[in-house]
Write an enzyme that holds these catalytic residues in place. Sequence first.
Site, PDB file in Angstrom:
ATOM      1  N   THR A   6     -33.624 -69.683  18.043  1.00 14.58           N
ATOM      2  CA  THR A   6     -33.987 -71.089  18.299  1.00 14.58           C
ATOM      3  C   THR A   6     -33.007 -72.061  17.648  1.00 14.58           C
ATOM      4  O   THR A   6     -32.939 -73.226  18.050  1.00 14.58           O
ATOM      5  CB  THR A   6     -35.407 -71.440  17.772  1.00 14.58           C
ATOM      6  OG1 THR A   6     -35.336 -71.680  16.377  1.00 14.58           O
ATOM      7  CG2 THR A   6     -36.422 -70.353  18.058  1.00 14.58           C
ATOM      8  N   ALA A   7     -32.263 -71.616  16.624  1.00 10.78           N
ATOM      9  CA  ALA A   7     -31.429 -72.565  15.851  1.00 10.78           C
ATOM     10  C   ALA A   7     -30.313 -73.150  16.713  1.00 10.78           C
ATOM     11  O   ALA A   7     -29.588 -72.430  17.385  1.00 10.78           O
ATOM     12  CB  ALA A   7     -30.812 -71.844  14.640  1.00 10.78           C
ATOM     13  N   LYS A   9     -26.017 -77.195  25.059  1.00 15.57           N
ATOM     14  CA  LYS A   9     -27.064 -76.243  25.454  1.00 15.57           C
ATOM     15  C   LYS A   9     -26.623 -75.422  26.661  1.00 15.57           C
ATOM     16  O   LYS A   9     -26.954 -74.242  26.775  1.00 15.57           O
ATOM     17  CB  LYS A   9     -28.373 -76.989  25.762  1.00 15.57           C
ATOM     18  CG  LYS A   9     -28.990 -77.705  24.571  1.00 15.57           C
ATOM     19  CD  LYS A   9     -29.257 -76.785  23.387  1.00 15.57           C
ATOM     20  CE  LYS A   9     -30.406 -75.826  23.576  1.00 15.57           C
ATOM     21  NZ  LYS A   9     -30.622 -74.971  22.379  1.00 15.57           N
TER      22      LYS A   9
HETATM   23  P1  NAP Z   1     -34.934 -79.085  14.775  1.00 16.19           P
HETATM   24  O1  NAP Z   1     -36.244 -79.223  14.131  1.00 16.19           O
HETATM   25  O2  NAP Z   1     -33.842 -79.994  14.382  1.00 16.19           O
HETATM   26  O3  NAP Z   1     -34.459 -77.578  14.642  1.00 16.19           O
HETATM   27  C1  NAP Z   1     -33.114 -77.183  14.768  1.00 16.19           C
HETATM   28  C2  NAP Z   1     -32.923 -75.949  13.912  1.00 16.19           C
HETATM   29  O4  NAP Z   1     -31.566 -75.496  14.048  1.00 16.19           O
HETATM   30  C3  NAP Z   1     -33.162 -76.236  12.438  1.00 16.19           C
HETATM   31  O5  NAP Z   1     -33.955 -75.212  11.909  1.00 16.19           O
HETATM   32  C4  NAP Z   1     -31.754 -76.184  11.832  1.00 16.19           C
HETATM   33  O6  NAP Z   1     -31.734 -75.663  10.536  1.00 16.19           O
HETATM   34  C5  NAP Z   1     -31.078 -75.188  12.759  1.00 16.19           C
HETATM   35  N1  NAP Z   1     -29.627 -75.339  12.663  1.00 16.19           N
HETATM   36  C6  NAP Z   1     -28.860 -76.397  13.058  1.00 16.19           C
HETATM   37  N2  NAP Z   1     -27.573 -76.162  12.764  1.00 16.19           N
HETATM   38  C7  NAP Z   1     -27.528 -74.931  12.165  1.00 16.19           C
HETATM   39  C8  NAP Z   1     -26.490 -74.116  11.625  1.00 16.19           C
HETATM   40  N3  NAP Z   1     -25.222 -74.527  11.611  1.00 16.19           N
HETATM   41  N4  NAP Z   1     -26.829 -72.908  11.107  1.00 16.19           N
HETATM   42  C9  NAP Z   1     -28.102 -72.485  11.088  1.00 16.19           C
HETATM   43  N5  NAP Z   1     -29.133 -73.205  11.579  1.00 16.19           N
HETATM   44  C10 NAP Z   1     -28.851 -74.409  12.125  1.00 16.19           C
HETATM   45  O7  NAP Z   1     -35.050 -79.264  16.354  1.00 16.19           O
HETATM   46  P2  NAP Z   1     -36.035 -78.624  17.419  1.00 16.19           P
HETATM   47  O8  NAP Z   1     -36.459 -79.717  18.288  1.00 16.19           O
HETATM   48  O9  NAP Z   1     -37.061 -77.755  16.765  1.00 16.19           O
HETATM   49  O10 NAP Z   1     -35.027 -77.697  18.233  1.00 16.19           O
HETATM   50  C11 NAP Z   1     -35.119 -76.259  18.176  1.00 16.19           C
HETATM   51  C12 NAP Z   1     -34.505 -75.678  19.414  1.00 16.19           C
HETATM   52  O11 NAP Z   1     -35.216 -76.138  20.571  1.00 16.19           O
HETATM   53  C13 NAP Z   1     -33.042 -76.070  19.648  1.00 16.19           C
HETATM   54  O12 NAP Z   1     -32.370 -74.961  20.193  1.00 16.19           O
HETATM   55  C14 NAP Z   1     -33.148 -77.189  20.674  1.00 16.19           C
HETATM   56  O13 NAP Z   1     -31.968 -77.322  21.429  1.00 16.19           O
HETATM   57  C15 NAP Z   1     -34.301 -76.658  21.516  1.00 16.19           C
HETATM   58  N6  NAP Z   1     -34.984 -77.675  22.334  1.00 16.19           N
HETATM   59  C16 NAP Z   1     -35.630 -78.730  21.732  1.00 16.19           C
HETATM   60  C17 NAP Z   1     -36.267 -79.676  22.526  1.00 16.19           C
HETATM   61  C18 NAP Z   1     -36.994 -80.853  21.926  1.00 16.19           C
HETATM   62  O14 NAP Z   1     -37.375 -81.775  22.673  1.00 16.19           O
HETATM   63  N7  NAP Z   1     -37.256 -80.873  20.615  1.00 16.19           N
HETATM   64  C19 NAP Z   1     -36.261 -79.544  23.913  1.00 16.19           C
HETATM   65  C20 NAP Z   1     -35.605 -78.453  24.498  1.00 16.19           C
HETATM   66  C21 NAP Z   1     -34.977 -77.512  23.687  1.00 16.19           C
HETATM   67  P3  NAP Z   1     -31.917 -76.600   9.231  1.00 16.19           P
HETATM   68  O15 NAP Z   1     -33.402 -76.693   9.049  1.00 16.19           O
HETATM   69  O16 NAP Z   1     -31.249 -75.848   8.166  1.00 16.19           O
HETATM   70  O17 NAP Z   1     -31.290 -77.929   9.540  1.00 16.19           O
END
Ligand code: NAP
Length: 355
Positions: free
Chosen positions: A89-90, A172
């Site tokens: 998921t990250a 993405k």
């Molecule tokens: P989020 O809370 O910001 O989560 C992103 C995660 O990625 C965090 O745990 C972050 O870790 C990790 N991350 C970022 N850069 C990293 C790195 N260099 N190394 C290791 N970990 C890293 O956002 P979210 O909304 O839950 O998103 C999670 C996933 O869902 C992503 O793939 C996103 O593209 C996808 N998504 C989200 C949405 C939405 O509307 N929220 C919609 C479609 C898809 P840290 O905690 O250490 O920062």
Amino acid sequence: MANLEYNTFAPVLVTGATGYVASWLVKRLLEAGFTVHAAVRDPSNPDKLKYLNALAESLPGNIQYFKADLLEVGSYAEAMQGCAVVFHTASPFTLNPDDPQKDLIEPAQSGTRNVLEQANKTPSVNRVVVTSSCAAIYGDNADLAGVSGGALTESDWNTSSSLSHQPYSYSKTLAEQEAWKIAKAQDRWQLVVVNPSLVMGPGINPFATSESFSLLEQFGDGTMSAGVVDFGMGAVDVRDVADAHMAAGFDPAAQGRYITSGYNSSFPEFAEILRDRFGEAYPFPKRTLSKWLVWIVGPWVSEGITRKYIARNVGLPFKADNSKGVKELGLTYRPLQTSLAEMFQQLIDSGRLSE
Ligand code: NAP
């Protein structure tokens, strides 16, 4: 939900485990009794881990933390050891990066390569679930004009985003393409991809930093008091996204990509739902801004709102077909009103928004 086959003897890996979406997935896994290998960037930060630790205290499963970074090759080796299923998921979710290549593309694309190549080296892994996005399916709402049947399906790919236009969507797309390339070059583990639209609903961590939170905050903090942009997008509850990941991980019939989107919605509909539920206590937008006004002032308000972005998105509806996941995985979607009301209430209760 369709038939899920759990073998809780083998641990499972969740990358970015403390994220907004991942935390709900970790909760579902702990409820099912799994040992969750939680890969996080900074396991020494107790503030980041306390919400998952609280879950593990009251649920049957247990959690072990591993330090890992998407940009460090081999960084997930220890966390993946012995795992049957990997949930990747990250990925950074930010709409206004300083440097799109460094801040978005590299962690998304190279990070996916890093995690999936580690799966190639880890014999216990039999399935990898990648959290992609509807952003890998389309770039701008204008793209819908060229889609057969007028609604996006899993056979569509984003071909309109680039480093300079919608870089998050581009990140993405490249990441998911990288995942399919690696998966197709081997036959030991299976790749299943979850493609959520905009995720809403309360966080396990009320102070989550995902863009989902910043966006909903803007409806209630006065940012949109002059009016709301007529922007169409899909929306889905974070708990339904977690259930979709469980089905993608453990339903033997799961295959391919799954659009995970409950509703074809829009910013004006979000404003109406919030106003109906919370009344006049917050400066919710009362009118929809005309496209020409957005065209004139948009680029002044934010660097990310370019004229090209406005032309290709404002006033154009979003439509996606979620039937593959409903039929094959039994996915269900809670009402959008519930997701928005509970998330907004959490913003109030946590003090992120005040009256
Ligand atoms: P989020 O809370 O910001 O989560 C992103 C995660 O990625 C965090 O745990 C972050 O870790 C990790 N991350 C970022 N850069 C990293 C790195 N260099 N190394 C290791 N970990 C890293 O956002 P979210 O909304 O839950 O998103 C999670 C996933 O869902 C992503 O793939 C996103 O593209 C996808 N998504 C989200 C949405 C939405 O509307 N929220 C919609 C479609 C898809 P840290 O905690 O250490 O920062």
